[in-house]
Scaffold this motif. Structure first.
Motif, PDB file in Angstrom:
ATOM      1  N   LEU A   1      -6.743   9.463  48.775  1.00  0.00           N
ATOM      2  CA  LEU A   1      -6.636   9.245  47.577  1.00  0.00           C
ATOM      3  C   LEU A   1      -5.916   8.058  46.996  1.00  0.00           C
ATOM      4  O   LEU A   1      -6.531   7.146  46.224  1.00  0.00           O
ATOM      5  N   TYR A   2      -4.822   7.923  47.503  1.00  0.00           N
ATOM      6  CA  TYR A   2      -4.063   6.797  47.198  1.00  0.00           C
ATOM      7  C   TYR A   2      -4.501   5.423  47.650  1.00  0.00           C
ATOM      8  O   TYR A   2      -4.555   4.297  47.062  1.00  0.00           O
ATOM      9  N   SER A   3      -5.160   5.540  48.848  1.00  0.00           N
ATOM     10  CA  SER A   3      -5.795   4.335  49.733  1.00  0.00           C
ATOM     11  C   SER A   3      -7.044   4.117  48.621  1.00  0.00           C
ATOM     12  O   SER A   3      -7.276   2.685  48.506  1.00  0.00           O
ATOM     13  N   LEU A   4      -7.655   4.799  48.076  1.00  0.00           N
ATOM     14  CA  LEU A   4      -8.935   4.505  47.593  1.00  0.00           C
ATOM     15  C   LEU A   4      -8.536   3.875  46.145  1.00  0.00           C
ATOM     16  O   LEU A   4      -9.087   3.151  45.612  1.00  0.00           O
ATOM     17  N   ALA A   5      -7.473   4.411  45.517  1.00  0.00           N
ATOM     18  CA  ALA A   5      -7.012   3.917  44.283  1.00  0.00           C
ATOM     19  C   ALA A   5      -6.513   2.576  44.309  1.00  0.00           C
ATOM     20  O   ALA A   5      -6.905   1.868  43.635  1.00  0.00           O
TER      21      ALA A   5
ATOM     22  N   TRP B   1       3.012   6.675  52.566  1.00  0.00           N
ATOM     23  CA  TRP B   1       3.444   6.500  51.096  1.00  0.00           C
ATOM     24  C   TRP B   1       4.054   5.165  51.397  1.00  0.00           C
ATOM     25  O   TRP B   1       3.692   4.212  50.361  1.00  0.00           O
ATOM     26  N   GLY B   2       5.043   5.143  51.882  1.00  0.00           N
ATOM     27  CA  GLY B   2       5.921   3.880  51.972  1.00  0.00           C
ATOM     28  C   GLY B   2       5.285   2.787  52.508  1.00  0.00           C
ATOM     29  O   GLY B   2       5.210   1.696  52.071  1.00  0.00           O
ATOM     30  N   MET B   3       4.356   2.802  53.783  1.00  0.00           N
ATOM     31  CA  MET B   3       3.597   2.058  54.276  1.00  0.00           C
ATOM     32  C   MET B   3       2.273   1.487  53.206  1.00  0.00           C
ATOM     33  O   MET B   3       2.395   0.204  53.211  1.00  0.00           O
ATOM     34  N   LEU B   4       1.827   2.323  52.586  1.00  0.00           N
ATOM     35  CA  LEU B   4       0.923   1.695  51.474  1.00  0.00           C
ATOM     36  C   LEU B   4       1.514   0.880  50.377  1.00  0.00           C
ATOM     37  O   LEU B   4       0.703   0.104  49.847  1.00  0.00           O
ATOM     38  N   THR B   5       2.580   1.491  50.031  1.00  0.00           N
ATOM     39  CA  THR B   5       3.322   0.663  48.897  1.00  0.00           C
ATOM     40  C   THR B   5       3.922  -0.723  49.576  1.00  0.00           C
ATOM     41  O   THR B   5       3.725  -1.611  48.803  1.00  0.00           O
ATOM     42  N   VAL B   6       4.194  -0.900  50.524  1.00  0.00           N
ATOM     43  CA  VAL B   6       4.657  -2.127  51.122  1.00  0.00           C
ATOM     44  C   VAL B   6       3.471  -2.909  51.221  1.00  0.00           C
ATOM     45  O   VAL B   6       3.705  -4.117  50.952  1.00  0.00           O
ATOM     46  N   TRP B   7       2.443  -2.309  51.591  1.00  0.00           N
ATOM     47  CA  TRP B   7       1.150  -3.202  52.053  1.00  0.00           C
ATOM     48  C   TRP B   7       0.486  -3.597  50.618  1.00  0.00           C
ATOM     49  O   TRP B   7       0.107  -4.891  50.564  1.00  0.00           O
ATOM     50  N   ARG B   8       0.585  -2.743  49.553  1.00  0.00           N
ATOM     51  CA  ARG B   8       0.335  -3.110  48.205  1.00  0.00           C
ATOM     52  C   ARG B   8       1.240  -4.508  47.578  1.00  0.00           C
ATOM     53  O   ARG B   8       0.492  -5.392  47.105  1.00  0.00           O
TER      54      ARG B   8
ATOM     55  N   ILE C   1       3.450   9.168  34.100  1.00  0.00           N
ATOM     56  CA  ILE C   1       2.516   9.515  34.927  1.00  0.00           C
ATOM     57  C   ILE C   1       2.250   8.199  35.975  1.00  0.00           C
ATOM     58  O   ILE C   1       1.327   8.188  36.709  1.00  0.00           O
ATOM     59  N   GLY C   2       2.942   7.073  35.500  1.00  0.00           N
ATOM     60  CA  GLY C   2       2.833   5.881  36.268  1.00  0.00           C
ATOM     61  C   GLY C   2       1.559   5.234  35.888  1.00  0.00           C
ATOM     62  O   GLY C   2       0.835   5.395  35.103  1.00  0.00           O
ATOM     63  N   ARG C   3       1.773   3.766  36.384  1.00  0.00           N
ATOM     64  CA  ARG C   3       0.824   2.820  35.794  1.00  0.00           C
ATOM     65  C   ARG C   3      -0.513   3.025  36.726  1.00  0.00           C
ATOM     66  O   ARG C   3      -1.629   2.573  36.483  1.00  0.00           O
ATOM     67  N   GLY C   4      -0.277   3.787  37.827  1.00  0.00           N
ATOM     68  CA  GLY C   4      -1.314   3.913  38.897  1.00  0.00           C
ATOM     69  C   GLY C   4      -1.152   3.115  40.276  1.00  0.00           C
ATOM     70  O   GLY C   4      -0.689   1.999  39.906  1.00  0.00           O
ATOM     71  N   PRO C   5      -1.726   3.648  41.328  1.00  0.00           N
ATOM     72  CA  PRO C   5      -1.692   2.713  42.432  1.00  0.00           C
ATOM     73  C   PRO C   5      -2.228   1.362  42.456  1.00  0.00           C
ATOM     74  O   PRO C   5      -3.419   1.175  42.189  1.00  0.00           O
ATOM     75  N   GLY C   6      -1.412   0.260  42.655  1.00  0.00           N
ATOM     76  CA  GLY C   6      -1.830  -1.152  42.531  1.00  0.00           C
ATOM     77  C   GLY C   6      -2.011  -1.584  40.998  1.00  0.00           C
ATOM     78  O   GLY C   6      -2.448  -2.767  40.794  1.00  0.00           O
ATOM     79  N   MET C   7      -1.607  -0.917  40.163  1.00  0.00           N
ATOM     80  CA  MET C   7      -2.041  -1.194  38.761  1.00  0.00           C
ATOM     81  C   MET C   7      -0.662  -1.642  37.945  1.00  0.00           C
ATOM     82  O   MET C   7      -0.694  -1.947  36.718  1.00  0.00           O
ATOM     83  N   GLY C   8       0.666  -1.419  38.653  1.00  0.00           N
ATOM     84  CA  GLY C   8       1.909  -1.887  38.118  1.00  0.00           C
ATOM     85  C   GLY C   8       2.312  -3.451  38.561  1.00  0.00           C
ATOM     86  O   GLY C   8       1.349  -4.174  39.074  1.00  0.00           O
ATOM     87  N   SER C   9       3.582  -3.783  37.999  1.00  0.00           N
ATOM     88  CA  SER C   9       3.919  -5.154  38.467  1.00  0.00           C
ATOM     89  C   SER C   9       5.008  -5.089  39.286  1.00  0.00           C
ATOM     90  O   SER C   9       6.319  -5.566  38.812  1.00  0.00           O
ATOM     91  N   PRO C  10       5.363  -3.903  40.217  1.00  0.00           N
ATOM     92  CA  PRO C  10       6.620  -3.838  40.895  1.00  0.00           C
ATOM     93  C   PRO C  10       7.123  -5.130  41.786  1.00  0.00           C
ATOM     94  O   PRO C  10       8.350  -4.951  42.043  1.00  0.00           O
TER      95      PRO C  10
END
Length: 801
Positions: free
Chosen positions: A11-15, A74-81, A300-309
């Motif tokens: 689901l996180y990858s899909l988001a 979770w960490g890998m997808l965040t780094v990839w993003r 609830i966060g900006r959403g995966p890929g939707m923030g500006s980290p």
């Protein structure tokens, strides 16, 4: 449980894949697909590890592998993003790490190879770490040289050194068990005092001291702090001596004080921790941006890929927690802290049930490493602790760190596989319970601290001028248009989604309407009306919440209608062109500002090119003289026989206004007022003594109710007696026009001359009544009178001279 982790990862990858559609609010976008390669590597390798564990380690703790797998993925997808190139490298390290994990499951469960050669293992790690002093490099090309390697493949020896130090300490302390058992037995035959313990652990002090010395020379002080903690934890758990904690605490304080005075990096980080707001764009930039990122995540966060980290420095490594918090909010923060808490509980449970003391100390030390290092960097990200620059276990980018954590996981699984039956004697479980309690309370404190920054302090952090996320949102979300009273655009957003920019249709109003600029922030009405223009006010709460949930952004902004009349505004600007001064024209009955001009002015469309020139211009074109400029009242005070009553109250406005300076009763401080305040005083004369409440914002165009009028922020005031207002107007009546006016000068014949014009329609004759104030920084009464009368005639529709 691994199946739940796989579902979350899918689901996180899909988001992440569809996040570009959320940014653009359109399905016609280019989607992200490259991270699915990492997802595939994660799924295959952990499925293989799970299958292998079921065969080789049937008695293992069932939670260690799934919890670690979720943290890694979770960490890998965040780094990839954040940095796709680094995400791909992280997936490669994941492949290597899980490969070692799977292969290592066939190792002998007694781990004798680690225990027997403890000095050899630790000496080799120390030698590699010391080699960085001569042959060290930094993959970035600058900064501390704490890596060995080349050609894109690097090893940070201090990472495996942590693991091998724990293995060494566990083996050594296990060898002291005959002495410790005698001291801790129910009826001790020979108490083991602290003074007696010291010679026994002297070799560990020497080896650990060597490791600390190398790290201090390297200036890898964050890792040095972890070593100090690990040494104290293992010695305390194995000996049960509370004095170990006291000595360790005193050592930490002493090291902190010495480090503050000896190392710039320590001093900078401590000062940034204690007072981050003193230098938010310099030394404290990283921690301030981390806190803003956490605040931006909210609940609830900006959403995966939707923030500006990516605005946070080193968000893929040191501050990956901040990136996760921004895109998953407090929900994600609680999830991360719970996962680390679960690792802490299961790791210590495996230690308590271990068959041998060596396994017990090893498992407890590894648990302390994972949980302690996690708390150290999470606490630093939240300003609970000073930033240390260490990685977040399993989640931060870094091959050395990730592979080391996989080996830690392997050892914990091997120990737990031999647990449950016939655990080694444990006379005092209190130290283990205390360590576990300390670590769990620490993670609870992190969750509470994240709540503090995200909710109570969130609005203040997000409203800071150094929060660049607002500028990014302006590129993707249509900002409301600022219009004049006839719905003619003044400021609006132009361009395509993702490249939107603010455009001023009538540049002479730039120092009144203001600007919204990604580099220089906001000013004027653009700043004061920001909530409406950004869609955060005037929209239903459900609409704002849904847009935040679906897009991680606010809804499109609302249009705002001003009381300004562009036709009248052009007349005033043409009259002041090439002059230094300001003018304000009012509807004297309603207080509506029909024109407000300040000259010289600037073009907000060219702010990026002209900023340096503008801020260094001695004529201050950025200043709105009409509302912010204060000028001596001079002879205008004689306009009101009983004092300058109409100016004694300063009404609020949706525009920054200067406070009147001085009063008629103060001898040393001459009264000074802005042209806007003078125009309101003139309005009190033209409207029969009633000073209106000023108004520059007329209405906002809501999605549900259409144009909704906005009331003035104040109420009209009976400033002077109606009869007195008529007397003042008649005494200053123009000889040939149905107007009253007065011209006055201050400091004539000097380089700082000022000429005032004050006038309006006669009480009872204007329909509606008008008032005008002009402040001309010039010794020219004729010109000031000409400008003022021209404005009045144009407002009232009076022909002739």
């Amino acid at each position: 449980m691994l199946l739940l982790g796989a579902t979350f990862m899918f689901l996180y990858s899909l988001a992440l894949s569809i996040s570009p559609a959320g940014w653009a609010r359109s399905w016609q976008v280019t989607y992200r697909w490259d991270h699915w390669l990492g997802m595939a590597v994660w799924l295959v390798m952990f499925a293989l590890a799970h299958y292998r564990a079921r065969q080789m380690l049937p008695g293992r703790d069932p939670y260690l592998l799934p919890v670690s797998a979720l943290l890694v993925g979770w960490g890998m997808l965040t780094v990839w993003r954040l940095v796709p190139e680094l995400g791909m490298r992280q997936a490669a390290w994941l492949f290597i790490g899980t490969g070692l994990l799977t292969a290592g499951m066939s190792l002998p469960g007694d781990l004798a190879f680690l225990r027997r050669y403890k000095y050899l293992w630790l000496s080799g790690a120390l030698a590699l770490t010391a080699a960085t002093l001569l042959f060290g490099v930094n993959p970035l090309g600058y900064g501390p040289r704490m890596w060995l390697g080349c050609c894109g493949v690097y090893l940070q020896p201090s990472e495996p050194l942590k693991l091998l130090l724990i293995a060494y300490l566990a083996a050594y302390m296990a060898g002291l068990q005959p002495f410790i058992v005698l001291a801790n037995a129910p009826i001790p035959s020979r108490p083991l005092s602290t003074s007696a313990l010291l010679p026994l652990i002297a070799p560990t002090l020497i080896m650990t001291g060597l490791a600390l010395a190398i790290l201090v020379v390297q200036r890898d002080l964050g890792t040095a702090a972890i070593f100090f903690f690990l040494y104290a934890a293992v010695v305390y758990l194995s000996s049960g001596k509370r004095r170990v904690l006291l000595v360790a605490g005193a050592g930490v304080l002493l090291a902190g004080v010495l480090g503050y005075f000896m190392f710039d990096v320590v001093r900078v980080r401590v000062e940034a921790w204690l007072s981050p707001w003193l230098d938010p764009s310099g030394r404290s930039y990283q921690i301030v941006q981390s806190l803003i990122s956490i605040a931006n995540g909210g609940l609830i966060g900006r959403g995966p890929g939707m923030g500006s980290p990516s605005l946070v420095p080193l968000a893929h490594s040191d501050l990956v927690f901040s990136a996760l918090a921004e895109e998953t909010g407090l929900v994600g923060v609680v999830g991360i802290t719970l996962l680390f808490a679960m690792l802490t509980i299961r790791g210590l449970r495996s230690a308590l049930n271990a068959r041998e003391h060596y396994h017990r100390y090893l498992a407890a030390g590894l648990t302390a490493l994972i949980a302690g290092q996690g708390f150290l960097i999470i606490g630093g990200s939240l300003r609970l602790l000073p930033l240390t620059g260490v990685t977040l276990p399993f989640m931060s980018y870094g091959g050395s760190s990730l592979v080391t954590m996989f080996i830690c996981l392997l050892l914990l699984m091997l120990v737990s596989n031999r647990s449950e039956h016939f655990p080694a004697p444990l006379y005092r479980p209190t130290p283990y319970l205390q360590l576990g309690g300390f670590l769990l309370v620490s993670y609870a404190a992190c969750a509470v601290m994240a709540l503090w920054w995200a909710l109570p302090r969130g609005a203040a952090l997000l409203g800071r001028t150094d929060n660049q996320r607002r500028a990014i949102a302006d590129r993707y979300v249509q900002r409301g248009t600022i219009m004049d009273r006839n719905n003619l655009p003044i400021n609006r957003s132009i361009g395509e989604v993702g490249e939107l920019k603010r455009w001023t249709e009538y540049p002479p109003l730039s120092n009144v309407i203001g600007y919204t600029n990604p580099t220089f922030g906001q000013s004027g009405l653009e700043a004061s009306l920001d909530d409406y223009l950004r869609g955060l006010r005037g929209n239903p709460g459900l609409t704002i919440w849904l847009d935040h949930l679906l897009y991680g952004q606010s809804p499109p902004g609302l249009d705002v209608r001003l009381t300004l009349d562009l036709d009248q505004q052009r007349t005033v600007d043409d009259l002041l062109d090439g002059r230094i001064g300001a003018a304000v024209a009012l509807d004297a009955s309603t207080g509506e500002i029909l024109a407000m001009a300040s000259h010289p002015t600037f073009d907000a469309n060219r702010l990026d090119q002209q900023w340096e020139t503008l801020v260094n211009d001695t004529n201050s074109p950025l200043l709105n003289r009409a509302a912010m400029g204060l000028y001596p009242a001079g002879k205008l005070e004689s306009l009101f026989p009983d004092g300058f009553g109409p100016l004694q109250i300063d009404p609020p406005l949706q525009l920054q206004m200067a406070q009147p300076a001085g009063s008629t009763g103060e001898v040393d401080t001459p009264a000074a007022y802005s042209p806007l305040q003078m125009a309101l005083a003139a309005a009190a004369i033209s409207s029969g003594g009633v000073r209106p409440a000023p108004q520059i914002v007329a209405a906002v165009n809501t999605n549900l109710g259409g144009w909704v009028p906005l009331n003035p922020l104040a109420s009209p005031v009976q400033a002077i007696d109606p009869a007195q207002a008529s007397q003042v107007a008649l005494r200053n009546k123009h000889p040939s026009l149905p107007l009253w006016s007065m011209v006055a000068q201050d400091a004539p014949g000097t380089g700082e001359a000022l000429t005032w014009f004050l006038g309006g329609t006669l009480p009872g004759e204007g329909n509606p009544p008008y008032s005008v104030a002009v402040a001309l920084e010039d010794d020219n009464t004729a010109l000031a009178e000409e400008i003022g009368l021209t404005i009045l005639r144009n407002l009232a529709g009076i022909e002739g001279d």
